[in-house]
Design a protein around this motif. Structure first.
Motif, PDB file in Angstrom:
ATOM      1  N   UNK A   1      26.184 -41.047 -20.650  1.00  0.00           N
ATOM      2  CA  UNK A   1      25.588 -41.251 -21.972  1.00  0.00           C
ATOM      3  C   UNK A   1      24.159 -41.784 -21.856  1.00  0.00           C
ATOM      4  N   UNK A   2      23.925 -42.683 -20.926  1.00  0.00           N
ATOM      5  CA  UNK A   2      22.592 -43.272 -20.766  1.00  0.00           C
ATOM      6  C   UNK A   2      21.584 -42.247 -20.223  1.00  0.00           C
ATOM      7  N   UNK A   3      22.018 -41.408 -19.334  1.00  0.00           N
ATOM      8  CA  UNK A   3      21.129 -40.366 -18.798  1.00  0.00           C
ATOM      9  C   UNK A   3      20.726 -39.398 -19.913  1.00  0.00           C
ATOM     10  N   UNK A   4      21.635 -39.137 -20.850  1.00  0.00           N
ATOM     11  CA  UNK A   4      21.301 -38.279 -21.997  1.00  0.00           C
ATOM     12  C   UNK A   4      20.226 -38.919 -22.868  1.00  0.00           C
ATOM     13  N   UNK A   5      20.316 -40.223 -23.066  1.00  0.00           N
ATOM     14  CA  UNK A   5      19.297 -40.942 -23.850  1.00  0.00           C
ATOM     15  C   UNK A   5      17.954 -40.890 -23.126  1.00  0.00           C
ATOM     16  N   UNK A   6      17.993 -41.041 -21.810  1.00  0.00           N
ATOM     17  CA  UNK A   6      16.766 -40.963 -21.008  1.00  0.00           C
ATOM     18  C   UNK A   6      16.134 -39.571 -21.110  1.00  0.00           C
TER      19      UNK A   6
ATOM     20  N   UNK B   1      20.209 -49.577 -15.692  1.00  0.00           N
ATOM     21  CA  UNK B   1      21.085 -49.227 -14.564  1.00  0.00           C
ATOM     22  C   UNK B   1      21.873 -47.961 -14.889  1.00  0.00           C
ATOM     23  N   UNK B   2      22.304 -47.835 -16.138  1.00  0.00           N
ATOM     24  CA  UNK B   2      23.012 -46.626 -16.546  1.00  0.00           C
ATOM     25  C   UNK B   2      22.128 -45.391 -16.485  1.00  0.00           C
ATOM     26  N   UNK B   3      20.834 -45.557 -16.691  1.00  0.00           N
ATOM     27  CA  UNK B   3      19.899 -44.423 -16.647  1.00  0.00           C
ATOM     28  C   UNK B   3      19.543 -44.011 -15.228  1.00  0.00           C
ATOM     29  N   UNK B   4      20.011 -44.756 -14.233  1.00  0.00           N
ATOM     30  CA  UNK B   4      19.799 -44.361 -12.845  1.00  0.00           C
ATOM     31  C   UNK B   4      18.785 -45.182 -12.083  1.00  0.00           C
ATOM     32  N   UNK B   5      18.276 -46.264 -12.675  1.00  0.00           N
ATOM     33  CA  UNK B   5      17.328 -47.128 -11.966  1.00  0.00           C
ATOM     34  C   UNK B   5      18.110 -48.173 -11.178  1.00  0.00           C
ATOM     35  N   UNK B   6      17.876 -48.178  -9.863  1.00  0.00           N
ATOM     36  CA  UNK B   6      18.659 -49.047  -8.985  1.00  0.00           C
ATOM     37  C   UNK B   6      18.089 -50.444  -8.841  1.00  0.00           C
TER      38      UNK B   6
ATOM     39  N   UNK C   1      26.457 -45.529  -5.366  1.00  0.00           N
ATOM     40  CA  UNK C   1      25.310 -45.104  -4.539  1.00  0.00           C
ATOM     41  C   UNK C   1      25.189 -43.582  -4.570  1.00  0.00           C
ATOM     42  N   UNK C   2      25.544 -43.007  -5.721  1.00  0.00           N
ATOM     43  CA  UNK C   2      25.638 -41.550  -5.803  1.00  0.00           C
ATOM     44  C   UNK C   2      24.277 -40.866  -5.887  1.00  0.00           C
TER      45      UNK C   2
ATOM     46  N   UNK D   1      12.033 -39.011 -13.001  1.00  0.00           N
ATOM     47  CA  UNK D   1      12.380 -39.177 -14.416  1.00  0.00           C
ATOM     48  C   UNK D   1      11.657 -38.204 -15.336  1.00  0.00           C
ATOM     49  N   UNK D   2      10.359 -37.941 -15.115  1.00  0.00           N
ATOM     50  CA  UNK D   2       9.586 -37.158 -16.083  1.00  0.00           C
ATOM     51  C   UNK D   2       9.551 -35.679 -15.707  1.00  0.00           C
ATOM     52  N   UNK D   3      10.593 -34.970 -16.032  1.00  0.00           N
ATOM     53  CA  UNK D   3      10.670 -33.545 -15.719  1.00  0.00           C
ATOM     54  C   UNK D   3       9.829 -32.706 -16.672  1.00  0.00           C
ATOM     55  N   UNK D   4       9.564 -33.204 -17.864  1.00  0.00           N
ATOM     56  CA  UNK D   4       8.813 -32.441 -18.852  1.00  0.00           C
ATOM     57  C   UNK D   4       7.325 -32.756 -18.852  1.00  0.00           C
TER      58      UNK D   4
END
Length: 556
Positions: free
Chosen positions: A510-515, A389-394, A112-113, A121-124
């Motif tokens: 690793x998944x956040x880097x792919x995202x 889930x690894x990319x941060x979607x709960x 729950x971090x 998600x879309x910072x750019x």
């Protein structure tokens, strides 16, 4: 010179050859070789006679393979196989995702971090201000037509879409009248839909009226010359990715001569790179003239509204996922999953049914492990869930799943629904009565999926193909040049899913880097080898000036 005679010519023996100087030397005189005493026992006696018999008749060479194999078998009988090392498999070559999920699930559920990634998600992205649609329409009248072009659009929904847009570009370039494209019936999609069943034909004709003439049929006066039989009209078999100049050099003279030409098949028969005037017509056809028919558009918009209602906890934002795990897709990939013998029987039958003999040709070698390592295997529902889930979607993220019938769906969908219980499909969102008019038409069902995916906050593509190809461009056209699409590197995923002992924090990083990589590649400028259907900047869009950007920022 007489031949040397080995036999004596008389009672006297011939002189023998002189001995070697080495043998005459007393120092070099060798000892006589030991005499072989011969076989002493009955088995030795028999073996000796058998070998002598073989050697005399030179038949030992026939028995040599038999003797060699017998020796190998006798040796193997003395070797224990219990301590042999396990066979080596290259990392990423085997489907291990179920084991990975089992190891990661406890930490995943207790994590729950961070907040749900869908809101950040879309910072750019440029909030719609960096690029804007700018397709010029002609206001001048059209000159007299040079004749009629009839094309057959083959393939599924979006391959047909390619044919339609390219046909508009070719007709405009040749100053020809385009006949409403005919959809070729395909044995895989098995959809008999016509143009007007999927697209708003009247709107299509009206939008193009000042740029390209479009009619629904050829005048009778012309067809009478061909006995009202379109197959008698001259047909061009054009190579894939031909230049627009080829049409001018080859098709145009025949068009002027016959006043009608046929091009079949037509999918992918025009190169991506073309002059600006041709690209403009492609843009006009794809982004403005092609609108789904009212029944499809109405249901699609209804499902979009229902998805937003179910995503109220995320301000109406939802994720759409294009999942290609239908039976025919899995079969065509030749990848191996965890279904065992049943999966093999199902896949062999599907390959033979859809592509008779293609995968069983003599000499054809298929390496499923290499296919997986190269990122060519369709992602399973479980792998999509792990990735998101690894990319941060709960768990509270709403997902719309765009897909056909999932292979062995009850087993494969179980884990994805555990990770994302708010997942929806068109079959779950719409009532049977609402879906009934589209149920047996694959292209119409795909058009509904396309509409819901187009308006999602995040679009996830898992396999490639024409469906995500067009959605990438359409989303860029709508959202200021940013595709808002996750396109994972499946080679990296294959290696990550193989690491069954990886920790949750490391996997998530690793998944956040792919995202983040997908975000950075959201806005792209078209290169000559790119298609305007996936990269509309700059052929179909213009950079917004500073005034436009400041206005959009202040409005936000």
């Amino acid at each position: 010179m007489h031949a040397y005679n080995r036999l004596p010519s008389s009672g006297k023996s011939s002189p023998s050859a002189p001995s070697s100087p080495r043998s005459r030397s007393p120092r070099r005189r060798s000892k006589p070789p030991p005499r072989f005493s011969g076989p002493k026992t009955l088995p030795q006696h028999l073996a000796w006679h058998f070998l002598s018999f073989l050697l005399q008749r030179q038949t030992i060479f026939l028995f040599a393979p038999f003797i060699y194999i017998s020796g190998i078998l006798l040796y193997m009988d003395t070797v224990s196989f219990y301590n042999l090392p396990a066979p080596y498999y290259a990392p990423g070559s085997i489907y291990r995702s179920p084991q990975l999920y089992g190891n990661l699930r406890p930490e995943m559920e207790s994590d729950s971090s961070t907040a749900d990634a869908i809101s950040t998600i879309w910072k750019n992205s440029y909030k719609g201000g960096e690029w804007r649609p700018c397709i010029d329409k002609s206001s001048r009248g059209l000159p007299e037509s040079n004749g009629y072009i009839y094309i057959e659009a083959n393939g599924g929904l979006n391959q047909q879409r390619t044919s339609i847009c390219n046909a508009v570009a070719v007709a405009g370039y040749l100053n020809a009248t385009l006949i409403i494209p005919h959809f070729h019936f395909h044995s895989i999609w098995r959809d008999p839909s016509k143009f007007s069943d999927i697209y708003d034909e009247e709107f299509f004709v009206k939008t193009l009226e000042n740029d390209v003439r479009v009619v629904d049929k050829v005048p009778d006066l012309i067809m009478e010359r061909f006995d009202n039989n379109m197959t008698k009209v001259y047909n061009f078999r054009i190579k894939a990715w031909s230049s627009i100049y080829y049409y001018g050099d080859t098709v145009h003279p025949k068009l002027l001569e016959e006043k009608i030409v046929r091009i079949s098949p037509f999918a992918n028969r025009l190169s991506f790179d073309a002059p600006p005037a041709v690209q403009r017509l492609r843009c006009l056809a794809n982004y403005e003239a092609l609108r789904f028919s009212n029944p499809i558009l109405s249901l699609g918009q209804t499902l979009v509204a229902r998805m937003k209602d179910r995503s109220a906890n995320n301000s109406g934002k939802y994720i759409s996922v294009h999942l290609r795990f239908e039976e025919d897709m899995v079969a065509f990939s030749c990848c191996i999953y965890d279904g065992g013998g049943k999966e093999k029987i199902d896949m062999d039958a599907a390959r033979e049914r859809g592509w008779r003999g293609k995968f069983t040709k003599r000499g054809k070698v298929i390496h499923p492990g290499a296919i997986r390592i190269n990122g060519k295997c369709p992602l399973t529902p479980l792998e999509v869930g792990l990735m998101l889930r690894g990319m941060g979607f709960g768990k509270s993220t709403s997902i719309y799943l765009a897909s056909g019938k999932i292979y062995d769906s009850e087993r494969h969908m179980k884990s994805l629904l555990e990770m994302f219980p708010l997942l929806q499909t068109k079959e779950m969102l719409a009532s049977p009565e609402e879906l009934a008019p589209f149920q047996n038409y694959s292209s119409r069902m795909a058009a509904i999926d396309y509409t819901v995916c187009l308006h999602s906050e995040v679009f996830v593509t898992t396999q490639g193909g024409n469906f995500p190809h067009f959605l990438l461009g359409h989303r860029r056209f709508l959202y200021g040049g940013h595709s808002k699409t996750i396109r994972p590197d499946k080679r990296k995923l294959a290696l990550l899913f193989d690491k069954t002992n990886i920790g949750w924090k490391s996997f998530k990083r690793q998944m956040v880097n792919i995202r983040a990589h997908s975000d950075s590649k959201g806005i792209e400028i078209k290169r000559p080898s790119d298609s305007v259907y996936s990269v509309p900047c700059p052929d179909c869009m213009c950079r917004s000036n500073k005034t436009d950007v400041s206005k959009s920022s202040s409005a936000a």
